[in-house]
Scaffold this active site. Structure first.
Site, short mmCIF file in Angstrom:
data_model
loop_
_atom_site.label_atom_id
_atom_site.label_comp_id
_atom_site.label_asym_id
_atom_site.label_seq_id
_atom_site.Cartn_x
_atom_site.Cartn_y
_atom_site.Cartn_z
CD GLU A 105 -35.63 -11.87 -5.06
OE1 GLU A 105 -36.33 -12.88 -5.42
OE2 GLU A 105 -35.40 -10.96 -5.69
CE LYS B 168 -43.27 -13.91 -10.33
NZ LYS B 168 -41.98 -13.47 -9.52
CB VAL B 169 -45.17 -8.12 -5.74
CG1 VAL B 169 -44.59 -7.08 -4.42
CG2 VAL B 169 -46.06 -7.12 -6.33
N GLY C 131 0.83 -1.20 0.13
CA GLY C 131 -0.13 0.01 0.13
C GLY C 131 0.80 1.17 0.06
CB THR C 132 4.44 1.91 -0.82
OG1 THR C 132 5.10 0.93 0.12
CG2 THR C 132 5.29 2.95 -0.88
CB SER D 40 7.70 2.59 7.36
OG SER D 40 7.73 1.74 6.39
CB SER E 129 -42.74 -9.72 -13.73
OG SER E 129 -42.43 -10.35 -15.01
CG ASN F 259 6.68 -1.64 5.31
OD1 ASN F 259 6.12 -1.45 4.11
ND2 ASN F 259 7.91 -1.94 5.05
CG HIS G 229 -35.04 -32.71 7.32
ND1 HIS G 229 -33.89 -33.13 6.90
CD2 HIS G 229 -35.38 -33.01 8.59
CE1 HIS G 229 -33.17 -33.65 7.89
NE2 HIS G 229 -34.07 -33.72 9.08
N PRO H 189 6.35 15.78 1.43
CG PRO H 189 5.69 15.03 -0.57
CD PRO H 189 6.58 15.89 -0.12
CG ASN H 190 9.15 11.02 1.12
OD1 ASN H 190 8.86 11.53 0.11
ND2 ASN H 190 9.02 9.67 1.30
#
Length: 461
Positions: free
Chosen positions: A326, A319-320, A100-101, A134, A313, A136, A183, A125-126
């Site tokens: 879902e 139709k519902v 991810g550097t 880091s 549909s 890391n 079942h 930045p650094n």
């Protein structure tokens, strides 16, 4: 329209960067190198990086390593990102360098540019934004912080809401008795409240598991720097950083007891993901039960009727469909798949560094988002609003031969089985057949076979 560019330099040389970009050379190199998907790092992860940069600047200033004006400029620039600004300035693909550097440098560069503009000076930045850090330890910490924040502020409240709605619905349907099923076949009666109580316990159990796993996530990698030894970081940095981060996020973070663990493994996130998977399994179970109970309305079970939310549909008028269950089931399936990805990525800790960190971040944060949204949608648009089709429940109960189970202690299993088979074959209520096949008075049989009484367990009589 021609894109305008400016020239930025890094340790590898010059790079053309869009003129209006806040990022600099290393981000541009990553944008050029990694075009594997349409997915960039999640906003919550970017904001976690900003929290880290803010806390680090504050800590380095307190320890006397960073000039106050530069620290304040970094803190203010980070706050803009925390507040949701500049997210379009983070173009790096999820599928990038495994540490991810690129994302860490993206944050360093954007914050450095904003801070430089505010100071009208040069913020590195650094050397400044990344001081004592880091990639890391920053990126594992960003995963931990973003996960902790989203779990605490989104997922746990969402699961609690679903649990509360289930509890309310339980009270509303406390007297509704229905045919139980094992079942997918008729079984002894239960109350609808008992069924919902099982769902609620699943959600509460999942929530407890997530809360328990979250504690290890809050022990941070920050301070381990490159390989876990803390090179280039003040020995006091880690504890002070955790304190400062806790102050700004309002969550209690601590410094890890072992940075080698945090850098080389993602075991805490793998464990949490397992608990997210458990929650997904619970969500899918509830969603599928709702779908079955709602099935029909004529040829299915038709025990309940879910709220009609949209036409079901493009060709069949009227139709519902059970769209919320879902959608929730699909979201749960994705979370289960994400857990597999996180598991594979979690074992990619080669020696002192895991090298699948970005994909872990992407998947775990997506799982948290999906579970949060699914829980609220199921609660508000399915559980809270379904109605009971009492006529269908009563009809199924009256003809359920399995009620004869209550007669086992009185007439024995074999005789009860014979009565059940005859009731099935003749399509008659079990009470009528039992009266015909035994010498037990009808009034006594009615008491023994009372579905409501049978939901309370024990021996009928």
């Amino acid at each position: 329209m021609t894109q305008e560019f400016r020239i930025e330099k890094d340790s590898m040389g010059e790079v053309k960067v869009p003129a209006n970009a806040l990022y600099q050379a290393q981000t541009q190199r990553a944008a050029d190198n990694f075009s594997f998907s349409s997915h960039t790092m999640p906003a919550s992860f970017i904001q976690a990086l900003a929290f880290i940069k803010q806390a680090a600047a504050n800590t380095n200033a307190q320890l006397g390593h960073l000039e106050g004006d530069i620290a304040h400029a970094i803190i203010d620039a980070s706050q803009e990102i925390i507040d949701g600004q500049h997210l379009e300035q983070f173009p790096v693909d999820v599928y990038q360098t495994g540490s991810g550097t690129s994302s860490n440098m993206n944050a360093n560069e954007v914050i450095a540019t904003l801070a430089s503009r505010a100071l009208q000076g040069d913020v590195s930045p650094n050397d400044h934004v990344n001081m004592g850090q880091s990639s890391n330890d920053v990126v594992p910490t960003a995963i931990q912080v973003s996960v902790a924040l989203t779990v605490e502020k989104q997922l746990l409240p969402a699961l609690a809401h679903l649990s509360d709605v289930l509890a309310t619905k339980q009270m509303q349907v406390a007297d509704v008795v229905k045919t139980g099923r094992t079942h997918l076949m008729d079984a002894m009666p239960i109350t609808l409240a008992q069924e919902l109580g099982g769902w609620k316990f699943q959600i509460d159990h999942a929530k407890q598991g997530i809360e328990s796993s979250l504690e290890a996530v809050k022990a941070l990698a920050q301070g381990g720097t490159a390989v876990g030894t803390g090179i280039n970081a003040d020995p006091r940095f880690a504890d002070a950083f955790a304190h400062n981060l806790s102050q700004t996020t309002k969550l209690q973070f601590s410094s890890s007891e072992n940075f080698f663990f945090n850098l080389s493994s993602q075991d805490a996130i793998v464990a949490l993901s397992g608990q997210l998977k458990t929650a997904a399994v619970a969500i899918m179970k509830i969603a599928n039960d709702l779908r079955w109970m709602n099935s029909g309305p004529l040829a299915g079970l038709g025990e309940i009727e879910l709220q009609a939310l949209q036409p079901g549909s493009s060709i069949m008028p009227g139709k519902v469909n059970p769209v919320i269950p879902e959608a929730a089931a699909m979201a749960a399936a994705q979370v289960i798949g994400n857990d597999t990805t996180i598991t594979v990525a979690g074992q990619s800790g080669n020696f002192q560094l895991n090298v699948m960190l970005p994909v872990i971040a992407h998947n775990v944060l997506e799982s948290i988002e999906l579970l949060s949204n699914s829980s609220v949608a199921l609660a508000d648009k399915a559980v809270a609003t379904f109605t009971v089709r009492q006529d269908n429940l009563d009809e199924a109960l009256a003809k359920n031969p399995i009620l004869v189970t209550a007669l086992n202690p009185v007439i024995g299993y074999l005789k009860a089985a014979d009565i059940a088979k005859k009731a099935y074959k003749e399509g008659l209520p079990i009470l009528d057949v039992a009266e015909r096949e035994t010498d037990i008075p009808r009034e006594e049989l009615a008491s023994l076979l009372n579905p409501s009484q049978l939901t309370k367990g024990g021996i009928a009589g």
